[in-house]
Design a protein around this motif. Structure first.
Motif, PDB file in Angstrom:
ATOM      1  N   ASN A   4      68.476 119.353  71.465  1.00 14.58           N
ATOM      2  CA  ASN A   4      68.453 120.347  72.543  1.00 14.58           C
ATOM      3  C   ASN A   4      69.725 121.191  72.548  1.00 14.58           C
ATOM      4  OD1 ASN A   4      65.956 119.485  73.376  1.00 14.58           O
ATOM      5  ND2 ASN A   4      66.675 118.433  75.216  1.00 14.58           N
ATOM      6  N   VAL A   5      70.863 120.550  72.385  1.00 13.53           N
ATOM      7  CA  VAL A   5      72.124 121.289  72.393  1.00 13.53           C
ATOM      8  C   VAL A   5      72.198 122.255  71.209  1.00 13.53           C
ATOM      9  CG1 VAL A   5      74.631 121.054  72.149  1.00 13.53           C
ATOM     10  CG2 VAL A   5      73.383 119.575  73.720  1.00 13.53           C
ATOM     11  N   LYS A   6      71.703 121.838  70.066  1.00 18.80           N
ATOM     12  CA  LYS A   6      71.685 122.725  68.893  1.00 18.80           C
ATOM     13  C   LYS A   6      70.808 123.927  69.160  1.00 18.80           C
ATOM     14  CE  LYS A   6      71.010 122.535  63.862  1.00 18.80           C
ATOM     15  NZ  LYS A   6      69.976 123.549  63.656  1.00 18.80           N
ATOM     16  N   GLN A   7      69.641 123.700  69.773  1.00 20.81           N
ATOM     17  CA  GLN A   7      68.763 124.809  70.109  1.00 20.81           C
ATOM     18  C   GLN A   7      69.431 125.786  71.067  1.00 20.81           C
ATOM     19  OE1 GLN A   7      66.369 124.517  67.714  1.00 20.81           O
ATOM     20  NE2 GLN A   7      64.664 124.666  69.130  1.00 20.81           N
ATOM     21  N   LEU A   8      70.092 125.239  72.071  1.00 18.53           N
ATOM     22  CA  LEU A   8      70.751 126.089  73.067  1.00 18.53           C
ATOM     23  C   LEU A   8      71.910 126.884  72.455  1.00 18.53           C
ATOM     24  CD1 LEU A   8      70.820 123.567  76.057  1.00 18.53           C
ATOM     25  CD2 LEU A   8      69.598 125.743  76.029  1.00 18.53           C
ATOM     26  N   THR A   9      72.749 126.216  71.715  1.00 16.36           N
ATOM     27  CA  THR A   9      73.931 126.898  71.175  1.00 16.36           C
ATOM     28  C   THR A   9      73.556 127.963  70.164  1.00 16.36           C
ATOM     29  OG1 THR A   9      74.219 125.102  69.568  1.00 16.36           O
ATOM     30  CG2 THR A   9      75.494 124.977  71.589  1.00 16.36           C
TER      31      THR A   9
END
Length: 307
Positions: free
Chosen positions: A297-302
């Motif tokens: 999720n964090v990779k998608q957001l960043t």
């Protein structure tokens, strides 16, 4: 004299027999002793896939975990089956999220007539208010998952004292990994300019994440997926996206993607990808565990919010 010779001869005969018996014993293969049977695994039920993952990690090979709502499943609208009732009836522990997440769990427990202890994993979590109720998605803040792990550990130790050392060691190792994950997320989000930290998601599952890590989420549905978003809800979100210059719209693995796609089409915001909110992916997907879910999720957001 004759008696003495006879006695000596008899003694020598016995000695030879003893030596031969000893040699025969040494030469014969020792019979393999059967290995001790491992203790039976503690039967455990978890209400949904994220909780099942946490229980497996803390319990290790001393427990047998069954999950009711599996990968990509929506626990908000799940309808229990007779098989779920049988699983509860056979369990010693049942782990639930609480905070109103599993609206069906009390009915299932009553119907199953289970004698299992029902353990609320979110006990001692400070709930986030949402309208007149509370937001149940507490696992979106890693600090809350540390509380979940401690509650799971304590329940397993009480149910299976012989495994206490194993449960405590597994929990301590995982708590260390969670601390590293939390620091990793903070660093990743801090690298995004604050003005760009606004996204649209398809239901309001990320309130704890937003409060902990500083990303604003706008969603056309409330904290539950029980009801579809109305045309008015979607129009409100479209207006918000335009007013706040939202950088990206995200789908969720458990929700109808048409909401986000429509909002993206009407606002020009890009579709940033899929976020895993209430359930893990299947084992061959990108989020088969809690740690990998959060990192994905964090990779998608960043990637979507980077300038």
């Amino acid at each position: 004299m004759e008696t003495s010779r006879a006695t000596s001869s008899h003694f020598c005969l016995l000695s030879r027999r003893a030596v031969l018996a000893t040699l025969a014993l040494l030469a014969s293969p020792l019979r393999a002793q059967p290995a001790p049977l491992p203790p039976p695994r503690l039967p455990v039920v978890a209400s949904f896939s994220i909780l099942g993952d946490l229980a497996r990690i803390v319990g290790g090979d001393r427990i047998d975990v069954t999950t009711i709502v599996g990968p990509n499943g929506d626990a908000h609208v799940y309808q229990p089956s007779p098989q779920d009732g049988r699983r509860l009836a056979a369990a010693k522990l049942v782990f639930v999220n609480g905070l109103g997440f599993e609206g069906w769990i009390d009915r299932l427990v009553a119907a199953s007539k289970t004698k299992a202890r029902i353990v609320t994993a979110s006990r001692a979590v400070t709930p986030r208010k949402e309208g007149e109720g509370v937001d149940p998605h507490a696992w979106q803040d890693v600090a809350n998952v540390k509380i979940y792990v401690a509650n799971i550990r304590d329940a397993l130790v009480e149910a299976d004292p012989d495994g206490a050392a194993r449960y405590k060691a597994n929990a301590a190792e995982y708590l260390h990994a969670l601390g590293a994950l939390d620091a990793e997320i903070v660093a990743a989000i801090d690298a995004i300019p604050r003005a760009r930290r606004r996204v649209v998601s398809t239901h309001d599952a990320f309130g704890y994440f937003a409060a902990r890590y500083g990303v604003e989420f706008i969603a056309p549905q409330g904290v539950s997926t029980d009801a579809e978003a109305s045309a008015r809800d979607i129009a409100r979100i479209v207006d918000a996206v335009k007013a706040h210059k939202v950088a990206a719209v995200f789908l969720e693995n458990i929700v109808d993607p048409r909401f986000a796609k429509r909002i993206a089409a009407e606002t020009g915001a890009k579709v940033g990808g899929t976020l895993y909110s209430d359930a893990l992916s299947p084992p061959d997907g990108p989020a088969p565990s809690y740690l990998r879910l959060m990192r994905f999720n964090v990779k998608q957001l960043t990637e979507a919010l980077a300038p």
